[in-house]
Write an enzyme that holds these catalytic residues in place. Structure first.
Site, PDB file in Angstrom:
ATOM      1  CB  SER A  86     -43.276  13.991  89.764  1.00 41.68           C
ATOM      2  OG  SER A  86     -42.171  14.803  89.664  1.00 41.68           O
ATOM      3  CD  GLU A  95     -49.216  16.505  87.088  1.00 40.77           C
ATOM      4  OE1 GLU A  95     -49.241  16.931  87.904  1.00 40.77           O
ATOM      5  OE2 GLU A  95     -48.897  17.159  86.533  1.00 40.77           O
ATOM      6  CG  HIS A 100     -41.558  18.512  82.326  1.00 44.57           C
ATOM      7  ND1 HIS A 100     -42.644  18.876  82.299  1.00 44.57           N
ATOM      8  CD2 HIS A 100     -41.356  17.908  83.393  1.00 44.57           C
ATOM      9  CE1 HIS A 100     -42.949  18.990  83.756  1.00 44.57           C
ATOM     10  NE2 HIS A 100     -42.470  18.078  84.040  1.00 44.57           N
ATOM     11  CB  CYS A 112     -45.564  16.516  83.988  1.00 42.07           C
ATOM     12  SG  CYS A 112     -45.720  17.443  85.630  1.00 42.07           S
ATOM     13  CG  ASP A 124     -31.427  38.427  95.244  1.00 45.45           C
ATOM     14  OD1 ASP A 124     -32.041  39.032  94.665  1.00 45.45           O
ATOM     15  OD2 ASP A 124     -30.465  38.580  95.590  1.00 45.45           O
TER      16      ASP A 124
HETATM   17  N1  COA Z   1     -29.008  34.894  92.996  1.00 43.23           N
HETATM   18  C1  COA Z   1     -29.030  33.576  92.244  1.00 43.23           C
HETATM   19  N2  COA Z   1     -29.272  32.397  92.325  1.00 43.23           N
HETATM   20  C2  COA Z   1     -29.576  32.364  93.617  1.00 43.23           C
HETATM   21  C3  COA Z   1     -29.991  33.242  94.500  1.00 43.23           C
HETATM   22  C4  COA Z   1     -29.479  34.826  93.591  1.00 43.23           C
HETATM   23  N3  COA Z   1     -29.692  35.390  94.623  1.00 43.23           N
HETATM   24  N4  COA Z   1     -30.818  32.602  95.565  1.00 43.23           N
HETATM   25  C5  COA Z   1     -30.676  31.363  95.365  1.00 43.23           C
HETATM   26  N5  COA Z   1     -30.102  31.192  94.143  1.00 43.23           N
HETATM   27  C6  COA Z   1     -30.385  29.665  93.372  1.00 43.23           C
HETATM   28  C7  COA Z   1     -30.097  29.198  94.591  1.00 43.23           C
HETATM   29  O1  COA Z   1     -28.455  28.276  94.498  1.00 43.23           O
HETATM   30  C8  COA Z   1     -30.618  27.428  93.436  1.00 43.23           C
HETATM   31  O2  COA Z   1     -29.890  27.171  92.579  1.00 43.23           O
HETATM   32  P1  COA Z   1     -29.520  25.257  91.948  1.00 43.23           P
HETATM   33  O3  COA Z   1     -30.758  24.707  91.826  1.00 43.23           O
HETATM   34  O4  COA Z   1     -28.696  25.709  90.864  1.00 43.23           O
HETATM   35  O5  COA Z   1     -28.948  24.878  93.107  1.00 43.23           O
HETATM   36  C9  COA Z   1     -31.714  27.668  92.967  1.00 43.23           C
HETATM   37  O6  COA Z   1     -31.338  29.651  92.713  1.00 43.23           O
HETATM   38  C10 COA Z   1     -32.846  27.750  93.750  1.00 43.23           C
HETATM   39  O7  COA Z   1     -32.681  27.864  95.051  1.00 43.23           O
HETATM   40  P2  COA Z   1     -32.738  26.713  96.410  1.00 43.23           P
HETATM   41  O8  COA Z   1     -32.183  27.399  97.480  1.00 43.23           O
HETATM   42  O9  COA Z   1     -32.278  25.125  96.102  1.00 43.23           O
HETATM   43  O10 COA Z   1     -34.103  27.103  96.271  1.00 43.23           O
HETATM   44  P3  COA Z   1     -35.741  26.344  97.618  1.00 43.23           P
HETATM   45  O11 COA Z   1     -35.101  25.646  98.313  1.00 43.23           O
HETATM   46  O12 COA Z   1     -36.506  26.881  97.896  1.00 43.23           O
HETATM   47  O13 COA Z   1     -36.588  25.365  96.605  1.00 43.23           O
HETATM   48  C11 COA Z   1     -37.139  25.285  94.126  1.00 43.23           C
HETATM   49  C12 COA Z   1     -37.111  26.371  95.295  1.00 43.23           C
HETATM   50  C13 COA Z   1     -38.022  25.627  93.795  1.00 43.23           C
HETATM   51  C14 COA Z   1     -36.098  24.569  93.067  1.00 43.23           C
HETATM   52  C15 COA Z   1     -38.076  23.758  94.892  1.00 43.23           C
HETATM   53  O14 COA Z   1     -38.974  24.270  95.360  1.00 43.23           O
HETATM   54  C16 COA Z   1     -38.615  22.905  94.222  1.00 43.23           C
HETATM   55  O15 COA Z   1     -37.901  22.144  93.310  1.00 43.23           O
HETATM   56  N6  COA Z   1     -39.946  22.863  93.772  1.00 43.23           N
HETATM   57  C17 COA Z   1     -40.526  21.705  92.252  1.00 43.23           C
HETATM   58  C18 COA Z   1     -40.207  20.877  92.486  1.00 43.23           C
HETATM   59  C19 COA Z   1     -40.408  20.688  91.297  1.00 43.23           C
HETATM   60  O16 COA Z   1     -41.782  20.557  90.657  1.00 43.23           O
HETATM   61  N7  COA Z   1     -40.720  19.108  91.081  1.00 43.23           N
HETATM   62  C20 COA Z   1     -41.970  19.009  89.813  1.00 43.23           C
HETATM   63  C21 COA Z   1     -41.404  17.235  89.126  1.00 43.23           C
HETATM   64  S1  COA Z   1     -40.952  17.944  87.893  1.00 43.23           S
END
Ligand code: COA
Length: 387
Positions: free
Chosen positions: A307, A79, A233, A111, A29
């Site tokens: 991180s 990095e 960040h 970062c 979505d």
């Molecule tokens: N409409 C609105 N929001 C939606 C949605 C929709 N249709 N579908 C999902 N969401 C929301 C979820 O509720 C969630 O929100 P929340 O975090 O407030 O609970 C968010 O979208 C992400 O969904 P999630 O299921 O947690 O996604 P994911 O498991 O695919 O994870 C990332 C995606 C990007 C969050 C994850 O891969 C990540 O954290 N990556 C990188 C982290 C990072 O960059 N770390 C670096 C160091 S700082």
């Protein structure tokens, strides 16, 4: 002595992917990417843009406005290193034609690299008040096609000039740092793609924010309401939103509204550029100054996170006339002029960018005139050219 940020230069390469297209291709979505993660588009770097070329391009944004002879220190935080031994800053120093007397090196802590450089630059200017320092953060965030972190990629660079009596923001006394040896995000030597435990990373980020923010307020005898803005960040903008929600918990309506409005202004550029790792916090700063409405004297709190993990909270005060040192139109244009890629084009360019070009092949760049690029290697020595 007043020391701080005198110039901010920004660069991001000339291609992007739209999150709605990416969501459709990944059968998600679009609102998950747009609202749930908070990203609209992300910059894609092709094989001709790397940490060095982007660092040169961001610094060139202001180089003609400074006294080059006064630059005594050049620090490069990244990095996305291009060499295990030689500093990226040496290529930059040559391209910018800086003095051989400059002390120059590269730093790394995910970062946090640009913040580490900024703090060293502040100390350097304290002991060399007539000198200035350039600090660059430059990175390409790569998690991989079809990976969980794919939607949080990006590419870009921020370059900062630090000097006495700065014209944008003075760095205030004090800071609060916190570190722990953990594995939330890392990139081993045998991988061009980052490894991440996304949920854990978010949890640690929020925990380190609470710790450093509370400690800073205690040490500096400040309350949340004393900040005009808090910036973060932003690996993806939802991460900062979560931290900002923690910051305003239990605060009065006026403080909450002000910090929310300023957070909105600070995330605008990152939502379009994506994660630029070391430069990300400072892209938030640029976005806040260019899209917000802060008056000179405003106190801004900055949360830096790398991180692994290392965090620091510090603050700055805006200087009279700071607006005249910014160029919103040019920054907006850099973002708007990027060429939109289809998802198939992005995948091809992305996968190609992971390959090292065959030695002695000269790469060409489709960047505009005046932009530097990586032109390939000769005898395994990296070559940089300008269009
Ligand atoms: N409409 C609105 N929001 C939606 C949605 C929709 N249709 N579908 C999902 N969401 C929301 C979820 O509720 C969630 O929100 P929340 O975090 O407030 O609970 C968010 O979208 C992400 O969904 P999630 O299921 O947690 O996604 P994911 O498991 O695919 O994870 C990332 C995606 C990007 C969050 C994850 O891969 C990540 O954290 N990556 C990188 C982290 C990072 O960059 N770390 C670096 C160091 S700082």
């Amino acid at each position: 002595m007043k020391i701080g940020i005198d110039q901010i230069g920004f660069y991001t390469p000339n291609k992007y992917v739209d999150m709605v297209d990416l969501a459709h291709a990944r059968k998600q979505d679009p609102n998950k990417f747009l609202i749930g993660i908070g990203q609209e588009t992300m910059t894609i770097a092709d094989q001709t843009q790397d940490a060095v070329s982007m660092g040169i391009n961001s610094t060139l944004r202001y180089l003609d406005q400074i006294d080059k002879d006064k630059v005594g220190l050049l620090i490069f935080g990244t990095e996305s290193s291009v060499d295990q031994s030689k500093s990226a800053s040496l290529f930059v120093k040559t391209a910018l034609n800086l003095s051989p007397q400059v002390r120059t090196f590269e730093v790394k802590e995910a970062c946090f690299g640009l913040t580490a450089g900024l703090m060293m630059a502040r100390d350097y200017v304290y002991s060399h008040p007539d000198k200035t320092a350039i600090v660059i953060g430059s990175d390409i965030a790569r998690y991989g096609v079809n990976s969980g972190g794919e939607v949080t990629q990006g590419a870009g660079s921020i370059s900062i000039l630090v000097k006495k009596d700065p014209q944008i923001m003075e760095l205030n006394e004090g800071h609060s740092a916190y570190s722990e040896d953990i594995n939330d995000f890392w990139r081993p030597n045998n991988s061009k793609l980052a490894k991440v435990d996304g949920k854990y990373s978010t949890q640690v980020y929020l925990d380190f924010f609470t710790k450093t923010f509370n400690q800073y307020k205690k040490e500096q005898k400040l309350a949340t309401k004393d900040f005009d803005a808090l910036i973060y960040h932003l690996p993806f903008t939802k991460m900062g939103l979560k931290a900002n929600r923690l910051a305003v918990e239990g605060e009065e309506e006026e403080t909450t509204q002000r910090l929310q409005d300023n957070f909105e202004a600070s995330k605008k550029w990152s939502a379009k550029v994506g994660n630029i790792y070391t430069g990300s916090l400072y892209l938030s700063l640029l976005s806040l100054l260019e899209n917000g409405n802060l008056t000179p004297g405003a106190r801004i709190g900055l949360f830096s996170y790398g991180s692994g993990a290392m965090a620091e909270f510090f603050s700055g005060t805006l200087v009279e006339g700071y607006q005249s040192k910014l160029n919103k139109e040019a920054d907006q244009a850099l973002i708007d002029q990027r060429k939109k890629l289809s998802v198939a084009e992005y995948e091809e360019i992305f996968n190609n960018s992971l390959l090292d070009p065959e030695d002695s092949i000269t790469l060409k760049s489709d960047e505009v005139k005046g932009k530097w690029y990586f032109a390939g290697t000769k005898n395994d020595i990296r070559q940089y050219s300008v269009n």
